[in-house]
Design a protein around this motif. Structure first.
Motif, PDB file in Angstrom:
ATOM      1  N   VAL A  21       0.343  -0.886   0.182  1.00 26.13           N
ATOM      2  CA  VAL A  21       0.140   0.260  -0.144  1.00 26.13           C
ATOM      3  C   VAL A  21       1.041   1.073   0.240  1.00 26.13           C
ATOM      4  O   VAL A  21       1.896   1.419   1.241  1.00 26.13           O
ATOM      5  N   VAL A  22       0.760   2.427  -1.170  1.00 30.73           N
ATOM      6  CA  VAL A  22       1.894   3.446  -0.909  1.00 30.73           C
ATOM      7  C   VAL A  22      -0.010   4.593  -0.320  1.00 30.73           C
ATOM      8  O   VAL A  22      -0.602   4.499  -0.953  1.00 30.73           O
ATOM      9  N   PRO A  23       0.354   4.750   0.543  1.00 30.63           N
ATOM     10  CA  PRO A  23       0.013   6.317   1.045  1.00 30.63           C
ATOM     11  C   PRO A  23      -0.517   7.305   0.173  1.00 30.63           C
ATOM     12  O   PRO A  23       0.210   7.297  -0.275  1.00 30.63           O
ATOM     13  N   THR A  24      -1.537   7.778   0.634  1.00 33.83           N
ATOM     14  CA  THR A  24      -1.778   9.048  -1.279  1.00 33.83           C
ATOM     15  C   THR A  24      -1.053   9.920  -0.834  1.00 33.83           C
ATOM     16  O   THR A  24      -0.898  10.979  -1.845  1.00 33.83           O
ATOM     17  N   GLY A  38       0.318  -3.727  -5.811  1.00 38.18           N
ATOM     18  CA  GLY A  38      -0.261  -3.374  -5.176  1.00 38.18           C
ATOM     19  C   GLY A  38      -1.167  -2.118  -4.724  1.00 38.18           C
ATOM     20  O   GLY A  38      -1.518  -2.510  -6.068  1.00 38.18           O
ATOM     21  N   ILE A  39      -1.386  -0.832  -4.491  1.00 41.32           N
ATOM     22  CA  ILE A  39      -2.422  -0.115  -4.309  1.00 41.32           C
ATOM     23  C   ILE A  39      -2.351   1.081  -3.594  1.00 41.32           C
ATOM     24  O   ILE A  39      -1.463   1.046  -2.670  1.00 41.32           O
ATOM     25  N   TYR A  40      -3.078   1.870  -3.717  1.00 42.70           N
ATOM     26  CA  TYR A  40      -2.920   3.650  -2.897  1.00 42.70           C
ATOM     27  C   TYR A  40      -4.067   3.517  -2.523  1.00 42.70           C
ATOM     28  O   TYR A  40      -5.133   3.287  -2.832  1.00 42.70           O
ATOM     29  N   HIS A  41      -4.151   4.167  -1.214  1.00 48.00           N
ATOM     30  CA  HIS A  41      -4.949   4.712  -0.644  1.00 48.00           C
ATOM     31  C   HIS A  41      -4.667   5.168   1.103  1.00 48.00           C
ATOM     32  O   HIS A  41      -3.741   5.474   0.991  1.00 48.00           O
ATOM     33  N   ASP A  42      -5.555   5.822   1.046  1.00 48.82           N
ATOM     34  CA  ASP A  42      -5.828   6.948   2.389  1.00 48.82           C
ATOM     35  C   ASP A  42      -6.210   5.876   3.318  1.00 48.82           C
ATOM     36  O   ASP A  42      -7.444   5.923   3.079  1.00 48.82           O
ATOM     37  N   TRP A  43      -5.270   6.325   4.581  1.00 43.89           N
ATOM     38  CA  TRP A  43      -5.865   5.187   5.720  1.00 43.89           C
ATOM     39  C   TRP A  43      -6.158   6.163   6.747  1.00 43.89           C
ATOM     40  O   TRP A  43      -6.773   5.775   7.889  1.00 43.89           O
ATOM     41  N   CYS A  44      -6.578   6.996   6.257  1.00 49.94           N
ATOM     42  CA  CYS A  44      -8.213   7.972   7.157  1.00 49.94           C
ATOM     43  C   CYS A  44      -9.467   6.900   6.531  1.00 49.94           C
ATOM     44  O   CYS A  44     -10.532   7.802   7.524  1.00 49.94           O
ATOM     45  N   HIS A  84       2.433  -4.621   8.710  1.00 48.03           N
ATOM     46  CA  HIS A  84       3.575  -4.533   8.033  1.00 48.03           C
ATOM     47  C   HIS A  84       2.944  -2.491   8.798  1.00 48.03           C
ATOM     48  O   HIS A  84       2.774  -1.912   7.699  1.00 48.03           O
ATOM     49  N   ALA A  85       3.865  -1.165   9.637  1.00 45.09           N
ATOM     50  CA  ALA A  85       3.347  -0.350   9.630  1.00 45.09           C
ATOM     51  C   ALA A  85       4.553   0.523   9.658  1.00 45.09           C
ATOM     52  O   ALA A  85       4.725   0.654  10.832  1.00 45.09           O
ATOM     53  N   ASN A  86       5.108   0.765   9.352  1.00 46.45           N
ATOM     54  CA  ASN A  86       6.157   1.118   8.578  1.00 46.45           C
ATOM     55  C   ASN A  86       6.307   2.496   8.560  1.00 46.45           C
ATOM     56  O   ASN A  86       5.443   3.493   7.180  1.00 46.45           O
ATOM     57  N   ASN A  87       6.864   3.637   9.879  1.00 46.96           N
ATOM     58  CA  ASN A  87       6.097   4.919  10.091  1.00 46.96           C
ATOM     59  C   ASN A  87       4.969   6.083   9.431  1.00 46.96           C
ATOM     60  O   ASN A  87       4.714   7.251   9.103  1.00 46.96           O
ATOM     61  N   VAL A  88       3.683   4.396   8.892  1.00 43.64           N
ATOM     62  CA  VAL A  88       2.018   4.833   9.386  1.00 43.64           C
ATOM     63  C   VAL A  88       2.147   7.154  10.030  1.00 43.64           C
ATOM     64  O   VAL A  88       1.172   6.885   9.315  1.00 43.64           O
ATOM     65  N   ILE A 121      -7.535   4.630  12.646  1.00 46.30           N
ATOM     66  CA  ILE A 121      -6.985   3.901  11.698  1.00 46.30           C
ATOM     67  C   ILE A 121      -6.303   2.319  12.618  1.00 46.30           C
ATOM     68  O   ILE A 121      -6.238   1.549  12.061  1.00 46.30           O
ATOM     69  N   LEU A 122      -5.648   2.429  13.586  1.00 44.52           N
ATOM     70  CA  LEU A 122      -5.986   1.428  14.425  1.00 44.52           C
ATOM     71  C   LEU A 122      -7.220   0.640  14.755  1.00 44.52           C
ATOM     72  O   LEU A 122      -7.295  -0.854  14.236  1.00 44.52           O
ATOM     73  N   LEU A 123      -8.351   1.031  14.425  1.00 44.69           N
ATOM     74  CA  LEU A 123      -9.405  -0.019  14.491  1.00 44.69           C
ATOM     75  C   LEU A 123      -9.518   0.053  13.352  1.00 44.69           C
ATOM     76  O   LEU A 123     -10.214  -1.779  13.085  1.00 44.69           O
TER      77      LEU A 123
END
Length: 622
Positions: free
Chosen positions: A490-493, A509-515, A529-533, A546-548
């Motif tokens: 996933v590449v955040p927008t 992969g895919i684009y996504h907004d984690w909000c 895997h959450a690297n510096n998210v 995001i955690l939920l």
């Protein structure tokens, strides 16, 4: 001689003698005073002894001091005030939300128009309608079968929906046997199994030699085509809407096959241009000729030069099936003719048509595409428009070929996994050059090696479905690459746009907004895997949300690896500890002095009914 010496010694006068006497007297006085105070007698509670006053000080070994000291505190403990209130303990949602997909809910979808499948697209809840509780697993939930057995069998308790076993009974999609679903590997256009169908495609398309590595399956059903393409080491991104064919994408992910909820509608697909080596439609029922061929143009955008498009099903072989389809000869003949006209305008060359299958190949570069010979008057998309795709409206335009001076041979897999991508060597990726790309690979080799020391099961079938929430250049997935697992990169927008590099390496992969919620069902990933998210999303949206969402898509007893600054992870940990997760904060692989840390979390096993559930008391979902 002695007489001479005495004469040289200065005389001692009376003043000097008096000073020495006074100093000596004061020293003795203070020595005795100190001994008296130490004895306790001066406090009224003890008797000074002669031994205490006269005993000479003695040296003692350090070991003797440590042996005789008691380091345990015996005074009353004072509690240290907490910097933040006690973590919120999240309650489970009502069992009716066990298959909740926040951006693809049926009730909300019905508010939107059906034209161009708009109602099947992403429609996420506003802030006041978000669920802030834990999505429960259904009673009887069981850890999925390990790969490759999971390709053929799924526990009924995990996805308790029998609709497809009836609707697709004659097409060998899925069968119900005892307490499991069995997937024979069939599909609407390959009821006898995907293997023979894929072998037919392989006579035209170089599937077996690594030339084709990434594929897109539009309208995938239960993703049997993608499941069997894995035998050829081809990674398929399968998608289908959440519709009357209940839980088809959920079945796919439960089988251990990459898939998302999605549709070709009015919004562009969440992939970069020239991403896939191959695209596939097997009776996907997408109206390819509608909207002036816009859907074929969108497939063309994500198909790399030299890539292949397969169409099996209507209108191919219309002479045989037009009566079965209850359509006129004239209608289906015109439809196929129009598809071929659009394909020609896109510089696709028809390579094969036999029986129910037709195959086109996209030209390899701009020089091989002679637009002047085409009757198409379709406009060319602007360059920046083809890259900016998140929540952008699909347009009737053709994506231009990249300008090249000579034919570029696409590197085969697995060589392309760690070779420097062409986009990087040409400087087309902002902030990335050959040196930084190679350093990134070294860094992730080191990091993944450390992860495996923390958890020796990483890289095994225990973690089949893996997600990297902030994939960067895809280094984590590249090091982890094996037939045992696959990674959704996933590449955040809001991050640097590096998804094209991920695909060029032969990853998906895919684009996504984690909000917002992710386009998948609950309980579909084994390892996240959450690297510096959370550093990336600081002050952009609620950490809790995001955690939920991570909890929703994580399977019971699944694992999360967080990597971030220690202060950020402490905040994350306070919330995670209220979500039925076990957590442990660990040092960076380079030692405790590095401010970046690793937080390991494991989701506890629990199902609906294990505790007090809440429904609309935590949400205003309508």
């Amino acid at each position: 001689m002695m007489m001479a010496s005495s004469k040289n010694t200065p005389p001692v006068n009376n003043r000097t003698r008096i000073s020495i006497t006074i100093v000596t007297g004061l020293c003795c006085f203070f020595y005795l005073l100190g001994a008296w105070q130490r004895s306790g007698f001066g406090k009224g509670g003890g008797v000074i002894t002669l031994e205490a006053v006269t005993k000479q000080a003695q040296c003692t070994n350090t070991t003797d001091i440590v042996t005789n000291l008691d380091f345990e505190p015996h005074h009353k403990t004072i509690k240290i005030p907490q910097r933040a209130p006690k973590p919120i303990m999240f309650k489970p949602c009502d069992v009716k939300y066990k298959d909740y997909t926040p951006c693809h809910e049926q009730k909300r979808a019905m508010r939107f128009p059906r034209k161009n499948m708009v109602y099947r697209e992403r429609h996420c809840p506003p802030e006041n309608e978000k669920l802030r509780c834990l999505i429960p697993a259904p009673k009887g939930y069981t850890t999925p079968f390990p790969w490759p057995k999971s390709r053929d069998y799924v526990h009924y308790a995990n996805v308790p929906f029998k609709t497809l076993t009836v609707a697709k009974a004659g097409q060998n999609w899925v069968k119900f046997q005892g307490d499991v679903f069995k997937f024979p590997g069939g599909g609407t256009m390959f009821p006898q199994g995907a293997d023979a169908y894929i072998e037919t495609l392989a006579k035209v398309i170089p599937i077996k030699d690594g030339s084709v590595r990434t594929a897109l399956d539009t309208g995938c059903g239960v993703a049997s085509w993608g499941a069997y393409m894995l035998k050829k080491n081809v990674l398929t991104m399968s998608f289908a809407p959440r519709d009357v064919h209940e839980a088809q994408v959920q079945f796919a992910l439960e089988r251990g096959v990459p898939a998302i909820i999605g549709v070709l509608g009015s919004i562009r697909l969440p992939y970069p241009p020239r991403a896939f080596d191959m695209a596939h439609c097997s009776r996907c029922l997408i109206p390819w000729t509608s909207n002036e061929g816009m859907y074929l143009m969108e497939v063309d955008r994500v198909l790399r030069p030299g890539g292949y498009w397969v169409l099996s099903g209507p209108p191919i072989n219309w002479k045989t099936y037009y009566k079965t389809w209850k359509r006129s000869k004239k209608e289906v003949k015109a439809e196929q003719k129009r598809i071929e006209e659009i394909a020609e305008s896109l510089c696709w060359e028809k390579k094969y048509e036999k029986g129910d299958i037709a195959i086109w190949r996209k030209k390899t570069n701009d020089r091989s595409c002679n637009k002047s010979s085409s009757s198409s008057s379709v406009k060319t998309c602007k360059g920046q428009d083809t890259d900016d795709v998140w929540n952008k409206t699909m347009e009737v335009c053709v994506t231009p070929f990249p300008k090249v001076s000579s034919d570029v041979e696409v590197m085969k897999f697995p060589e392309r996994l760690f070779s420097v991508p062409l986009r990087v060597t040409k400087g087309l990726v902002e902030g990335v050059n050959v040196e930084s790309y190679q350093e990134d690979n070294k860094l992730w080799r080191k990091r993944v090696s450390n992860y495996k020391r923390i958890n020796r099961l990483i890289g095994s079938t225990r973690y089949r479905n893996v997600m990297d929430m902030n994939a960067g250049l895809g280094g984590f997935a590249a090091v982890l690459e094996s037939t045992e697992s696959w990674v959704m990169n996933v590449v955040p927008t809001i991050a640097k746009n590096t998804l094209s590099v991920v695909f060029e390496r032969g990853l998906i992969g895919i684009y996504h907004d984690w909000c917002e919620g992710f386009s998948t069902y609950p309980r579909t990933y084994d390892l996240i895997h959450a690297n510096n998210v959370f550093s990336l999303y600081q002050n952009r949206c609620n950490v809790e949300d995001i955690l939920l969402e991570m909890d929703r898509i994580l399977r019971p007893e699944g694992t999360v690896l967080f990597r971030d600054e220690v202060d950020v992870l402490n905040d994350v940990r306070k919330i995670a500890n209220g979500m039925r997760w076990d957590t442990k904060l660990m040092d960076h692989e380079d030692g405790p002095l590095v401010p970046e840390k690793i937080l390991v979390a494991v989701k506890k096993y629990w199902v609906a009914g294990d505790g007090v559930s809440v429904g609309n008391s935590t949400s205003t979902f309508k």
